[in-house]
Scaffold this motif. Structure first.
Motif, PDB file in Angstrom:
ATOM      1  N   HIS A  33       0.823  -1.217   0.000  1.00  0.00           N
ATOM      2  CA  HIS A  33       0.000   0.000   0.000  1.00  0.00           C
ATOM      3  C   HIS A  33       0.860   1.270   0.000  1.00  0.00           C
ATOM      4  CE1 HIS A  33      -4.235   1.452   1.169  1.00  0.00           C
ATOM      5  NE2 HIS A  33      -3.589   2.435   0.593  1.00  0.00           N
ATOM      6  N   HIS A  93       0.156   2.277   7.247  1.00  0.00           N
ATOM      7  CA  HIS A  93       1.312   2.294   6.334  1.00  0.00           C
ATOM      8  C   HIS A  93       2.591   1.995   7.097  1.00  0.00           C
ATOM      9  CE1 HIS A  93      -0.411   3.925   2.550  1.00  0.00           C
ATOM     10  NE2 HIS A  93      -1.396   4.208   3.389  1.00  0.00           N
ATOM     11  N   GLU A  99       2.320   1.700  -3.338  1.00  0.00           N
ATOM     12  CA  GLU A  99       1.324   2.219  -4.288  1.00  0.00           C
ATOM     13  C   GLU A  99       1.195   3.740  -4.155  1.00  0.00           C
ATOM     14  OE1 GLU A  99      -2.175   4.159  -4.892  1.00  0.00           O
ATOM     15  OE2 GLU A  99      -2.305   3.055  -3.020  1.00  0.00           O
ATOM     16  N   HIS A 100       1.229   4.253  -2.912  1.00  0.00           N
ATOM     17  CA  HIS A 100       1.116   5.706  -2.724  1.00  0.00           C
ATOM     18  C   HIS A 100       2.275   6.428  -3.410  1.00  0.00           C
ATOM     19  CE1 HIS A 100      -1.949   6.575   0.655  1.00  0.00           C
ATOM     20  NE2 HIS A 100      -2.255   5.418   0.094  1.00  0.00           N
ATOM     21  N   CYS A 115      -6.382   8.585   2.923  1.00  0.00           N
ATOM     22  CA  CYS A 115      -6.291   7.119   3.022  1.00  0.00           C
ATOM     23  C   CYS A 115      -6.589   6.664   4.448  1.00  0.00           C
ATOM     24  CB  CYS A 115      -4.895   6.662   2.615  1.00  0.00           C
ATOM     25  SG  CYS A 115      -4.684   4.881   2.665  1.00  0.00           S
TER      26      CYS A 115
HETATM   27 ZN    ZN Z   1      -4.119   4.456   0.451  1.00  0.00          ZN
END
Ligand code: ZN
Length: 401
Positions: A110, A210, A113-114, A206
């Motif tokens: 994740h 993370h 992806e950011h 979001c």
């Molecule tokens: Zn996110």
């Protein structure tokens, strides 16, 4: 509403809590609501955490397979078993333990992806319009087309960012602060908005946990790209998933190298040489088959209909049928090997092939067409039955049975 411990500390693997609600989801599932949790519920494209609750040292672990959240409740789904119903009461104190391997991998994907989405947005102005993170794959959809070069460039920049080991910061800004912040967001969000910032790279709305620093992502690889709804879908892998994928492909490449006696960096050239050699051999083989079929045709005795099956394909079927047709009063028919047969039928002495085509279609479901004394197509059936039918048609002058 349950206190979201994962919001504040994404590294929390174990925690204590109290049961505040119990809901029968269906015959097999019980929803457990607690006063606080470190279990991340499904959201933002990411599947939920899983793990277990423990009541005490002797009661068997209560496995949490899924966690879901709506506007009112955050529920941990556990088995609706007799033991669990007995163990779980309002007020029961629990010790929760999340499956850290899955959670850490999810956070790696994740956070990766950011960074990727932030860089694509900065370089090309494309928005991330879809994100899906599961045990099977991680996909990111952009609303613009990325070329192969674009993707290489982005992948390289993402990894440079990862290795800078930047701190990742998540917080709930006040409505006033929010007005002054430019951030990416896939949709309008109800309730307080949580932002995740990777300094100088990305700020995005979001809800998911993370990694603390980008270095924990380790590596991001784009393993596949496809055009998707006018934009681009990328398949990405981060951390251990990226390493496992690279290891599997390296192993495969190693096996190819061993087979071809080629260095691992030269397998493409070796396969290319092999393909060229194979093409030359196939060409030579067709030449030899053609010569053999010409010799075979010379030994054939003239008949009303000549119907044969040969272990060849393509132009050889037609060439051989052409040679046989000289010796057939009605027609010559040549079929390829197997039950799924291609065929060519040639008539050189005025025998009409239209009724032949009709019979093959109605009896064997053939797909065929042609003109000028040539009929070609394909059908699925037993060759002996097809031959018997064709010989009958020929003998009856164009009518089957
Ligand atoms: Zn996110």
């Amino acid at each position: 509403m349950t206190e979201k411990l994962y919001d504040v500390d994404s590294t929390l693997q174990e925690f204590d809590c109290k049961v505040v609600g119990l809901y029968r989801v269906d015959d097999t599932t019980l929803g457990v609501e607690t006063d606080r949790t470190a279990f991340f519920p499904e959201g933002g494209g990411q599947t939920s955490d899983r793990g277990a609750f423990f009541v005490d040292a002797v009661t068997p672990a209560i496995h949490v397979e899924n966690v879901q959240i709506d506007t009112e409740h955050l529920l941990h789904f556990v088995e609706n078993s007799e033991e669990n119903v007995k163990s779980l009461k309002i007020g029961t104190l629990l010790h929760g333990k999340i499956d850290w391997k899955k959670r850490f991998s999810d956070m790696q994907q994740h956070s990766g992806e950011h960074i990727l989405s932030g860089i694509v947005h900065r370089l090309y102005g494309f928005n991330n319009v879809g994100f899906h993170l599961s045990a099977q794959e991680v996909t990111v959809d952009f609303d613009g087309e990325l070329t192969e070069n674009d993707i290489c460039k982005v992948e390289s920049l993402v990894n440079e960012t990862i290795w800078q080991n930047l701190e990742i910061h998540a917080w709930y800004p006040s409505e006033t602060d929010l007005l002054a912040i430019t951030y990416r967001s896939k949709k309008e969000i109800d309730g307080p908005l949580r932002l995740v910032e990777i300094p100088s790279v990305d700020i995005c709305a979001c809800c998911a946990p993370h990694v603390r620093r980008t270095g924990e992502i380790g590596l991001l690889r784009v393993v596949q790209a496809e055009r998707h709804r006018g934009g681009t879908r990328l398949w990405i892998l981060c951390g251990a998933r990226a390493m496992e994928d690279a290891a599997a492909k390296l192993k495969e490449n190693h096996k190819v190298g061993v087979l071809l006696s080629a260095k691992q960096t030269e397998t493409f050239a070796a396969v290319q040489r092999l393909k060229e050699k194979n093409a030359a051999l196939s060409f030579a083989l067709v030449g030899t088959q053609r010569e053999l079929l010409a010799l075979r045709a010379k030994t054939v005795t003239p008949q009303t209909a000549l119907v044969e099956q040969i272990d060849a394909d393509g132009t050889l079927l037609r060439d051989y049928a052409d040679l046989l047709a000289d010796k057939a009063d009605a027609f010559a028919a040549v079929f390829s090997a197997g039950d799924d047969m291609k065929f060519v039928i040639i008539s050189k002495h005025g025998f009409a092939l239209a009724p032949v085509a009709e019979t093959l279609r109605s009896t064997f479901g053939a797909k065929c067409g042609g003109r000028g004394g040539v009929l070609q197509g394909a059908l699925c059936g037993a060759f002996d039955a097809v031959r018997a039918t064709l010989e009958t048609i020929a003998k009856q002058g164009g009518r089957a049975q």
